[in-house]
Write a protein that holds these residues in place. Structure first.
Motif, PDB file in Angstrom:
ATOM      1  N   CYS A  59       3.784  -1.511  16.462  1.00  8.34           N
ATOM      2  CA  CYS A  59       2.930  -1.559  15.661  1.00  8.34           C
ATOM      3  C   CYS A  59       3.533  -0.592  14.657  1.00  8.34           C
ATOM      4  O   CYS A  59       4.036   0.563  14.407  1.00  8.34           O
ATOM      5  CB  CYS A  59       1.718  -0.209  16.490  1.00  8.34           C
ATOM      6  SG  CYS A  59       0.024  -0.345  15.963  1.00  8.34           S
ATOM      7  N   LEU A  60       2.442  -0.722  13.335  1.00  9.11           N
ATOM      8  CA  LEU A  60       2.411  -0.524  12.377  1.00  9.11           C
ATOM      9  C   LEU A  60       0.691  -0.573  11.627  1.00  9.11           C
ATOM     10  O   LEU A  60       0.060  -1.321  12.165  1.00  9.11           O
ATOM     11  CB  LEU A  60       3.003  -0.890  10.927  1.00  9.11           C
ATOM     12  CG  LEU A  60       4.728  -1.338  11.379  1.00  9.11           C
ATOM     13  CD1 LEU A  60       4.911  -2.166  10.376  1.00  9.11           C
ATOM     14  CD2 LEU A  60       6.015   0.004  11.122  1.00  9.11           C
ATOM     15  N   VAL A  61       0.188   1.311  10.995  1.00 12.68           N
ATOM     16  CA  VAL A  61      -0.997   1.156  10.764  1.00 12.68           C
ATOM     17  C   VAL A  61      -0.656   1.879   8.579  1.00 12.68           C
ATOM     18  O   VAL A  61      -0.097   2.639   8.573  1.00 12.68           O
ATOM     19  CB  VAL A  61      -1.372   2.442  10.919  1.00 12.68           C
ATOM     20  CG1 VAL A  61      -2.800   2.383  11.074  1.00 12.68           C
ATOM     21  CG2 VAL A  61      -0.877   2.494  12.307  1.00 12.68           C
ATOM     22  N   PHE A  62      -2.135   1.492   8.556  1.00 10.50           N
ATOM     23  CA  PHE A  62      -2.031   1.343   6.768  1.00 10.50           C
ATOM     24  C   PHE A  62      -3.520   1.790   6.520  1.00 10.50           C
ATOM     25  O   PHE A  62      -4.220   1.081   6.957  1.00 10.50           O
ATOM     26  CB  PHE A  62      -1.818   0.358   5.747  1.00 10.50           C
ATOM     27  CG  PHE A  62      -0.346  -0.479   6.157  1.00 10.50           C
ATOM     28  CD1 PHE A  62       0.613   0.787   5.555  1.00 10.50           C
ATOM     29  CD2 PHE A  62       0.002  -1.369   7.565  1.00 10.50           C
ATOM     30  CE1 PHE A  62       2.446  -0.033   5.497  1.00 10.50           C
ATOM     31  CE2 PHE A  62       1.391  -1.834   7.990  1.00 10.50           C
ATOM     32  CZ  PHE A  62       2.972  -1.265   6.895  1.00 10.50           C
ATOM     33  N   GLN A  63      -3.434   2.542   5.478  1.00 11.08           N
ATOM     34  CA  GLN A  63      -4.623   2.903   5.298  1.00 11.08           C
ATOM     35  C   GLN A  63      -5.096   2.748   4.222  1.00 11.08           C
ATOM     36  O   GLN A  63      -4.157   2.415   2.807  1.00 11.08           O
ATOM     37  CB  GLN A  63      -4.636   4.464   5.460  1.00 11.08           C
ATOM     38  CG  GLN A  63      -6.263   5.366   5.103  1.00 11.08           C
ATOM     39  CD  GLN A  63      -6.785   5.524   3.309  1.00 11.08           C
ATOM     40  OE1 GLN A  63      -6.143   5.849   2.844  1.00 11.08           O
ATOM     41  NE2 GLN A  63      -7.614   5.178   3.808  1.00 11.08           N
ATOM     42  N   GLY A  64      -6.394   1.943   3.888  1.00 13.55           N
ATOM     43  CA  GLY A  64      -6.217   1.640   2.447  1.00 13.55           C
ATOM     44  C   GLY A  64      -7.483   0.691   2.158  1.00 13.55           C
ATOM     45  O   GLY A  64      -8.304   0.734   3.638  1.00 13.55           O
ATOM     46  N   ASP A  65      -8.563   0.238   1.045  1.00 13.89           N
ATOM     47  CA  ASP A  65      -9.640   0.229   0.703  1.00 13.89           C
ATOM     48  C   ASP A  65      -8.977  -1.874   0.715  1.00 13.89           C
ATOM     49  O   ASP A  65      -8.602  -2.371  -1.030  1.00 13.89           O
ATOM     50  CB  ASP A  65     -10.557   0.641  -0.117  1.00 13.89           C
ATOM     51  CG  ASP A  65     -11.385  -0.432  -0.924  1.00 13.89           C
ATOM     52  OD1 ASP A  65     -12.134  -1.549   0.005  1.00 13.89           O
ATOM     53  OD2 ASP A  65     -12.729   0.683  -1.403  1.00 13.89           O
ATOM     54  N   ALA A  66      -9.672  -1.853   1.427  1.00 20.42           N
ATOM     55  CA  ALA A  66      -9.028  -4.203   1.564  1.00 20.42           C
ATOM     56  C   ALA A  66      -9.449  -5.043   0.615  1.00 20.42           C
ATOM     57  O   ALA A  66      -9.073  -5.746  -0.216  1.00 20.42           O
ATOM     58  CB  ALA A  66      -9.580  -4.796   2.421  1.00 20.42           C
ATOM     59  N   ALA A  67     -10.482  -4.227  -0.465  1.00 19.22           N
ATOM     60  CA  ALA A  67     -11.224  -4.641  -1.411  1.00 19.22           C
ATOM     61  C   ALA A  67      -9.940  -4.129  -2.464  1.00 19.22           C
ATOM     62  O   ALA A  67     -10.431  -5.353  -3.843  1.00 19.22           O
ATOM     63  CB  ALA A  67     -12.688  -4.057  -1.756  1.00 19.22           C
ATOM     64  N   GLU A  68      -9.044  -3.174  -2.477  1.00 13.70           N
ATOM     65  CA  GLU A  68      -8.151  -3.085  -3.686  1.00 13.70           C
ATOM     66  C   GLU A  68      -7.087  -3.750  -3.532  1.00 13.70           C
ATOM     67  O   GLU A  68      -6.496  -4.150  -2.844  1.00 13.70           O
ATOM     68  CB  GLU A  68      -8.275  -2.208  -3.571  1.00 13.70           C
ATOM     69  CG  GLU A  68      -9.350  -0.728  -3.836  1.00 13.70           C
ATOM     70  CD  GLU A  68      -9.745  -1.149  -5.542  1.00 13.70           C
ATOM     71  OE1 GLU A  68      -8.786  -0.826  -6.308  1.00 13.70           O
ATOM     72  OE2 GLU A  68     -10.743  -0.093  -5.094  1.00 13.70           O
ATOM     73  N   ILE A  69      -6.246  -4.683  -4.687  1.00 14.53           N
ATOM     74  CA  ILE A  69      -5.091  -5.237  -4.159  1.00 14.53           C
ATOM     75  C   ILE A  69      -3.629  -4.126  -4.026  1.00 14.53           C
ATOM     76  O   ILE A  69      -3.005  -4.464  -3.151  1.00 14.53           O
ATOM     77  CB  ILE A  69      -4.703  -6.350  -4.998  1.00 14.53           C
ATOM     78  CG1 ILE A  69      -4.020  -7.086  -5.167  1.00 14.53           C
ATOM     79  CG2 ILE A  69      -4.140  -4.962  -6.647  1.00 14.53           C
ATOM     80  CD1 ILE A  69      -4.585  -8.645  -4.975  1.00 14.53           C
ATOM     81  N   SER A  70      -3.949  -3.213  -3.968  1.00 17.53           N
ATOM     82  CA  SER A  70      -2.886  -2.075  -3.962  1.00 17.53           C
ATOM     83  C   SER A  70      -2.589  -2.123  -2.410  1.00 17.53           C
ATOM     84  O   SER A  70      -2.076  -1.755  -2.027  1.00 17.53           O
ATOM     85  CB  SER A  70      -3.573  -0.927  -4.878  1.00 17.53           C
ATOM     86  OG  SER A  70      -4.192  -0.133  -4.645  1.00 17.53           O
ATOM     87  N   SER A  71      -3.886  -2.088  -1.914  1.00 21.42           N
ATOM     88  CA  SER A  71      -3.818  -1.815  -0.306  1.00 21.42           C
ATOM     89  C   SER A  71      -2.967  -3.110  -0.182  1.00 21.42           C
ATOM     90  O   SER A  71      -2.361  -2.258   1.081  1.00 21.42           O
ATOM     91  CB  SER A  71      -5.450  -1.714  -0.061  1.00 21.42           C
ATOM     92  OG  SER A  71      -5.224  -2.148   0.971  1.00 21.42           O
ATOM     93  N   ALA A  72      -3.501  -4.541   0.071  1.00 21.12           N
ATOM     94  CA  ALA A  72      -2.177  -5.414   0.913  1.00 21.12           C
ATOM     95  C   ALA A  72      -1.451  -5.301   0.387  1.00 21.12           C
ATOM     96  O   ALA A  72      -0.501  -5.629   1.287  1.00 21.12           O
ATOM     97  CB  ALA A  72      -3.148  -6.480  -0.108  1.00 21.12           C
ATOM     98  N   GLU A  73      -0.686  -4.935  -1.172  1.00 18.45           N
ATOM     99  CA  GLU A  73       0.075  -4.938  -1.339  1.00 18.45           C
ATOM    100  C   GLU A  73       1.048  -4.460  -0.475  1.00 18.45           C
ATOM    101  O   GLU A  73       2.257  -4.330  -0.268  1.00 18.45           O
ATOM    102  CB  GLU A  73       0.278  -3.926  -2.979  1.00 18.45           C
ATOM    103  CG  GLU A  73       0.678  -5.405  -3.760  1.00 18.45           C
ATOM    104  CD  GLU A  73       0.782  -4.524  -5.771  1.00 18.45           C
ATOM    105  OE1 GLU A  73       1.353  -4.463  -5.953  1.00 18.45           O
ATOM    106  OE2 GLU A  73      -0.056  -3.990  -5.928  1.00 18.45           O
ATOM    107  N   GLU A  74       0.539  -3.041  -0.272  1.00 21.45           N
ATOM    108  CA  GLU A  74       1.245  -1.868   0.613  1.00 21.45           C
ATOM    109  C   GLU A  74       1.167  -2.236   1.493  1.00 21.45           C
ATOM    110  O   GLU A  74       2.397  -2.080   2.600  1.00 21.45           O
ATOM    111  CB  GLU A  74       0.535  -0.347   0.582  1.00 21.45           C
ATOM    112  CG  GLU A  74       1.240   0.488   0.861  1.00 21.45           C
ATOM    113  CD  GLU A  74      -0.179   1.633   1.319  1.00 21.45           C
ATOM    114  OE1 GLU A  74      -0.279   2.603   2.233  1.00 21.45           O
ATOM    115  OE2 GLU A  74      -0.465   2.187  -0.154  1.00 21.45           O
ATOM    116  N   ALA A  75       0.090  -2.585   2.567  1.00 16.94           N
ATOM    117  CA  ALA A  75       0.728  -3.561   3.462  1.00 16.94           C
ATOM    118  C   ALA A  75       1.322  -4.943   3.719  1.00 16.94           C
ATOM    119  O   ALA A  75       1.979  -4.873   4.979  1.00 16.94           O
ATOM    120  CB  ALA A  75      -1.368  -3.995   4.008  1.00 16.94           C
TER     121      ALA A  75
END
Ligand code: NAD
Length: 249
Positions: A59-75
């Protein structure tokens, strides 16, 4: 086995609770390595990840606001770095900011459209290239029956969820030639934090419209996502699967 996800990797957005959490647990139980994102509930997210690891899943967990493209990039980037593939993407993160149009302000509109719809663009955009290279992949986007039938007091939510349907059908047509499927799940009335604030009157009015005369559990929705994400659904694309107990038909 048609429903097995052994060896597959999956990413689910907004999964610290509710439907997203049930999707994570279900995909992991089917054998997938599951990464998920959350916005603010760190304790719940870490507890879910620990629970999966204790039952033998990666399992991997990523914190971030899905509305921000940076969060998608990171995950997506983090997942590719760790596991090398993204086989399944489930865009689940969503919010409501209900109110009649007369009282709905610009912030309520923007928050709902960017969290519910732009997030889907963000994560699909980041998964697009890797899935194209793999010449395989499956995307399941979480809409709502409200995006199909509308609801007074939910113009922002209905617009975002109807947008997901048009977006998904277009993307399905773009990616079909590469063996990638894009489908939509449109739940009806599901018992989660999102619907916990409904009054008894609103709840019973809603139930009157449900043919099966009961609300859905998060697991009912997760089962539909599992089906669409599995090889059992590999000839289904651009489809909107209503999981609504016969509310809209
Ligand atoms: P919920 O409020 O219990 O969970 C929503 C999840 O999305 C949470 O994990 C939250 O952290 C996450 N999230 C919210 N905003 C985010 C953001 N900006 N970035 C990252 N994560 C974010 O709601 P739920 O009922 O489990 O809803 C899940 C999805 O199902 C939503 O898209 C919702 O619109 C849809 N849906 C729910 C119902 C219902 O009756 N509950 C019906 C139809 C569709």
């Amino acid at each position: 086995m048609a429903f097995d996800l052994d060896g597959k990797t999956a990413l689910v957005t907004g999964a610290s609770r509710g439907i997203g959490r049930a999707v994570v647990e279900t995909l992991a139980a089917a054998g997938a390595r599951v990464a998920f994102t959350y916005r603010s509930s760190t304790d719940e997210a870490n507890a879910l990840c620990r629970q999966l690891q204790e039952s033998g899943s990666e399992c991997l967990v990523f914190q971030g606001d899905a509305a921000e493209i940076s969060s998608a990039e990171e995950a997506v980037g983090g997942m590719l770095e760790a596991w090398g593939t993204i086989d399944v993407l489930v865009n689940n993160a969503g919010i409501t900011r209900d109110g009649l149009m007369l009282r709905m302000n610009e912030h309520d509109w923007d928050a709902v459209v960017s969290t519910n719809l732009k997030s889907v663009f963000n994560f699909c955009k980041m998964a697009y290239r890797p899935m194209m290279k793999q010449r395989a992949g499956t995307i399941v986007n979480m809409s709502s029956i409200i995006g199909v039938v509308g609801n007074p007091g939910q113009t922002n939510y209905a617009a975002s969820k109807a947008g997901i349907i048009g977006f998904s059908k277009s993307l399905a047509r773009e990616l079909g030639g590469r063996g990638i499927t894009v489908n939509v799940v449109a739940p009806g009335y599901v018992e989660t934090d999102m619907t916990a604030g409904l009054s008894d009157t609103a709840r019973s009015a809603l139930l009157d419209t449900v043919t099966l005369k009961r609300t859905a559990t998060p697991q009912d929705v997760a089962n539909a996502v599992h089906f669409l994400a599995s090889p059992a659904a590999n000839y289904i694309t651009g489809h909107v699967l209503h999981v609504d107990g016969g509310l809209a038909m």
